[in-house]
Scaffold this motif. Structure first.
Motif, PDB file in Angstrom:
ATOM      1  N   ARG A  88       0.842  -1.209   0.000  1.00 31.72           N
ATOM      2  CA  ARG A  88       0.000   0.000   0.000  1.00 31.72           C
ATOM      3  C   ARG A  88       0.867   1.244   0.000  1.00 31.72           C
ATOM      4  O   ARG A  88       0.617   2.193  -0.760  1.00 31.72           O
ATOM      5  CB  ARG A  88      -0.914  -0.024   1.226  1.00 31.72           C
ATOM      6  CG  ARG A  88      -1.748   1.239   1.422  1.00 31.72           C
ATOM      7  CD  ARG A  88      -2.257   1.290   2.843  1.00 31.72           C
ATOM      8  NE  ARG A  88      -1.145   1.301   3.785  1.00 31.72           N
ATOM      9  CZ  ARG A  88      -1.214   0.862   5.041  1.00 31.72           C
ATOM     10  NH1 ARG A  88      -2.335   0.354   5.522  1.00 31.72           N
ATOM     11  NH2 ARG A  88      -0.155   0.927   5.831  1.00 31.72           N
ATOM     12  N   ASP A  89       1.900   1.235   0.839  1.00 31.47           N
ATOM     13  CA  ASP A  89       2.793   2.396   0.907  1.00 31.47           C
ATOM     14  C   ASP A  89       3.548   2.575  -0.407  1.00 31.47           C
ATOM     15  O   ASP A  89       3.765   3.705  -0.863  1.00 31.47           O
ATOM     16  CB  ASP A  89       3.781   2.227   2.066  1.00 31.47           C
ATOM     17  CG  ASP A  89       3.088   2.192   3.425  1.00 31.47           C
ATOM     18  OD1 ASP A  89       1.947   2.714   3.519  1.00 31.47           O
ATOM     19  OD2 ASP A  89       3.676   1.648   4.382  1.00 31.47           O
ATOM     20  N   LYS A  91       2.442   1.720  -3.332  1.00 29.75           N
ATOM     21  CA  LYS A  91       1.467   2.216  -4.321  1.00 29.75           C
ATOM     22  C   LYS A  91       1.242   3.717  -4.154  1.00 29.75           C
ATOM     23  O   LYS A  91       1.134   4.449  -5.151  1.00 29.75           O
ATOM     24  CB  LYS A  91       0.161   1.449  -4.171  1.00 29.75           C
ATOM     25  CG  LYS A  91      -0.856   1.726  -5.267  1.00 29.75           C
ATOM     26  CD  LYS A  91      -1.991   0.724  -5.217  1.00 29.75           C
ATOM     27  CE  LYS A  91      -2.937   0.891  -6.389  1.00 29.75           C
ATOM     28  NZ  LYS A  91      -3.939  -0.189  -6.462  1.00 29.75           N
ATOM     29  N   LYS A  92       1.173   4.175  -2.911  1.00 32.40           N
ATOM     30  CA  LYS A  92       1.006   5.610  -2.663  1.00 32.40           C
ATOM     31  C   LYS A  92       2.192   6.401  -3.196  1.00 32.40           C
ATOM     32  O   LYS A  92       2.028   7.479  -3.796  1.00 32.40           O
ATOM     33  CB  LYS A  92       0.835   5.863  -1.166  1.00 32.40           C
ATOM     34  CG  LYS A  92      -0.516   5.453  -0.602  1.00 32.40           C
ATOM     35  CD  LYS A  92      -0.584   5.777   0.888  1.00 32.40           C
ATOM     36  CE  LYS A  92      -1.949   5.393   1.464  1.00 32.40           C
ATOM     37  NZ  LYS A  92      -2.022   5.674   2.930  1.00 32.40           N
ATOM     38  N   ALA A  93       3.395   5.868  -2.966  1.00 26.83           N
ATOM     39  CA  ALA A  93       4.595   6.570  -3.440  1.00 26.83           C
ATOM     40  C   ALA A  93       4.611   6.637  -4.958  1.00 26.83           C
ATOM     41  O   ALA A  93       4.988   7.656  -5.543  1.00 26.83           O
ATOM     42  CB  ALA A  93       5.841   5.848  -2.922  1.00 26.83           C
ATOM     43  N   ARG A  94       4.186   5.562  -5.611  1.00 29.48           N
ATOM     44  CA  ARG A  94       4.119   5.562  -7.073  1.00 29.48           C
ATOM     45  C   ARG A  94       3.105   6.597  -7.565  1.00 29.48           C
ATOM     46  O   ARG A  94       3.346   7.310  -8.541  1.00 29.48           O
ATOM     47  CB  ARG A  94       3.721   4.178  -7.574  1.00 29.48           C
ATOM     48  CG  ARG A  94       4.779   3.124  -7.442  1.00 29.48           C
ATOM     49  CD  ARG A  94       5.837   3.245  -8.536  1.00 29.48           C
ATOM     50  NE  ARG A  94       6.729   2.101  -8.444  1.00 29.48           N
ATOM     51  CZ  ARG A  94       6.511   0.950  -9.061  1.00 29.48           C
ATOM     52  NH1 ARG A  94       5.436   0.805  -9.833  1.00 29.48           N
ATOM     53  NH2 ARG A  94       7.349  -0.045  -8.904  1.00 29.48           N
ATOM     54  N   ALA A  95       1.946   6.609  -6.916  1.00 31.06           N
ATOM     55  CA  ALA A  95       0.895   7.548  -7.320  1.00 31.06           C
ATOM     56  C   ALA A  95       1.378   8.997  -7.208  1.00 31.06           C
ATOM     57  O   ALA A  95       1.045   9.845  -8.039  1.00 31.06           O
ATOM     58  CB  ALA A  95      -0.353   7.333  -6.473  1.00 31.06           C
ATOM     59  N   ALA A  96       2.182   9.285  -6.162  1.00 31.63           N
ATOM     60  CA  ALA A  96       2.706  10.636  -5.982  1.00 31.63           C
ATOM     61  C   ALA A  96       3.634  11.031  -7.121  1.00 31.63           C
ATOM     62  O   ALA A  96       3.805  12.220  -7.418  1.00 31.63           O
ATOM     63  CB  ALA A  96       3.442  10.736  -4.647  1.00 31.63           C
ATOM     64  N   ALA A 123      -5.786  -1.081  -1.229  1.00 31.28           N
ATOM     65  CA  ALA A 123      -4.814  -0.949  -2.314  1.00 31.28           C
ATOM     66  C   ALA A 123      -4.903  -2.094  -3.319  1.00 31.28           C
ATOM     67  O   ALA A 123      -4.353  -1.996  -4.418  1.00 31.28           O
ATOM     68  CB  ALA A 123      -3.396  -0.885  -1.742  1.00 31.28           C
TER      69      ALA A 123
END
Length: 473
Positions: A88-89, A91-96, A123
């Motif tokens: 999940r973390d 995925k968030k970093a990728r989205a940013a 996620a």
């Protein structure tokens, strides 16, 4: 067993093809559990290839991460959710960064948990059961359009018919040994086991489908095939003259030119029929190694486990097999601390281990699996008692394994060379009894079968020296 499965790019691949791979989307598959999951991970990679995905061994560069899960052991789902928290973390970093990362859960935890995974792990994009992974590309398309997908229904269609044929280059990259699933599911309903609930009832692949896949594997350089099934010796299919059993299939597979070795796992004692025992007697290609779980040496516990055989029946079966194949090495599974197990029951288990003398075995403390009959039994064994019993059992099993390894010293054996070793000129091979063997074989190639003499033992492998010239390409 294996922690993850991925494919490397063949060194001799044309530059144009390598560039195509570089520009493709990448998938990383982390594989938990049994050999069946290892096979499934490879076939999922094949299924995704048509959508432009190539496998990577680096999770950090993947556009799609799949967790191919196992539900046999205690806290299996907890490990999956823990891994999903880390993803999940990521995925968030990728989205940013404006980049996409898709996450999927496949395998037996996916089958058991289904919608719960989507609820607990936002996620996750797709949840795919082991009977529907041929639908994975379509599920990803739907997820990419904004619809998270759970597909855990037992497929009506034959998933193997819908999977693409594996490219020869991919088979070659995976090595000279290969798994081939021939049977899935189980109808035995042992009271400790979740397999009937996550993999479904026993289903056998058709004869011709298996033979075609085996020939493709051999054509790509595979020398040894291990037939897989949750209850592999329950395999049945229509042959030329009526119903075939696993023994019939092994006889036919042994006729394939270039296929040097055959194995199969995992077996149930109740399905070891005469034809299969005769195959161990007659087929040089069928390796002298048999994984035949007994689980307990106590008739009372075996009955509570719904194993439907006694300790004496198991021992008579082992004796029959050893009579026709005296050099066979036995492997087994054991569960200690099943509900209601007394000191005497455990002593009976130690006794059957001493009677059989295993070359290898797997042993575990009983863990409750939700949804199984064993989980509802009230007479649970305290954890400290289970731990003490497991320690004693494993000490005996490890001694037997070491004794078997020592008994191999001085023997001249046929060794299938599998991969380079750590030292220059060293090659790691596989003995007929499934042991890892280190040997200096400078004049031989991976895939060759050579004569070697065992000269020593290590904690997890044997050491050998060349005994004769090459005996088979």
């Amino acid at each position: 067993m294996n922690e993850h499965v991925s494919l490397s790019v063949p060194a001799d691949e044309p530059p144009a093809r390598q560039n195509e791979r570089t520009n493709s989307r990448k998938v990383f598959i982390k594989t938990y559990g049994c050999q069946m999951n290892v096979y499934d991970s490879g076939r999922m990679t094949d299924a995704l290839a048509g959508d432009g995905y190539v496998a990577t061994e680096e999770m950090g560069e993947a556009d799609l991460i799949l967790l191919n899960t196992c539900h046999i052991r205690e806290k299996a789902s907890d490990k999956v959710y823990s891994a999903l928290g880390r993803l999940r973390d990521m995925k968030k970093a990728r989205a940013a960064e404006g980049k996409e990362l898709m996450i999927g859960v496949t395998g037996c935890v996916a089958q058991a948990e289904g919608e719960e995974i989507l609820r607990r792990a936002p996620a996750v994009d797709v949840v795919i059961g082991p009977q529907t992974y041929h639908r994975l590309p379509e599920a990803l398309k739907r997820a990419r359009a904004g619809n998270r997908v759970v597909d855990t229904e037992y497929a009506v269609e034959d998933k193997f018919e819908h999977l693409p044929v594996t490219e020869k280059a991919k088979i070659r990259a995976r090595g000279v040994t290969a798994f081939l699933t021939v049977q899935e599911g189980c109808d035995k309903f042992c009271t400790f086991c979740v397999v009937p609930y996550t993999r479904g009832s026993e289903v056998s692949r058709p004869v011709q489908q298996i033979l075609d896949e085996a020939r493709r594997l051999v054509d790509a350089g595979v020398r040894e095939i291990t037939l897989l099934g949750q209850n592999v010796n329950a395999w049945r299919s229509e042959g030329e003259k009526g119903e075939w059993s696993l023994g019939d299939l092994l006889y036919r597979l042994a006729e394939i030119p270039g296929l040097a070795r055959l194995r199969y796992t995992t077996s149930h004692p109740r399905d070891m029929d005469d034809k299969l025992i005769e195959a161990h007697r007659d087929l040089r290609a069928l390796m002298p190694y048999l994984h035949l779980p007994v689980q307990s040496g106590s008739d009372r516990i075996l009955k509570a486990m719904n194993r439907r055989h006694t300790a004496a029946e198991y021992l008579r079966l082992v004796e029959r097999i050893r009579t026709v194949r005296p050099d066979i090495a036995m492997s087994g599974d054991f569960i200690v601390g099943f509900p209601g197990e007394t000191d005497q029951d455990f002593e009976d288990t130690l006794r059957i281990v001493e009677d059989v003398h295993y070359a290898q075995a797997f042993s575990f403390k009983y863990s409750t699996r939700p949804g199984t009959p064993g989980a509802d039994l009230s007479d649970q064994v305290p954890e400290d008692v289970k731990a003490e019993r497991l320690e004693r059992l494993q000490a005996l099993l490890l001694k037997q394994q070491a004794d078997f390894a020592k008994s191999c010293v001085g023997k001249v054996i046929d060794l299938l060379l599998e991969k380079p070793g750590r030292m220059p000129g060293q090659v790691i091979g596989r003995s007929p009894w499934l042991q890892s063997v280190n040997v200096d074989a400078k004049t031989s190639q991976i895939g060759d079968i050579v004569k070697v003499r065992i000269i020593g033992t290590g904690p997890n492998s044997l050491f050998a020296e060349p005994a004769e010239s090459l005996i088979g390409p």
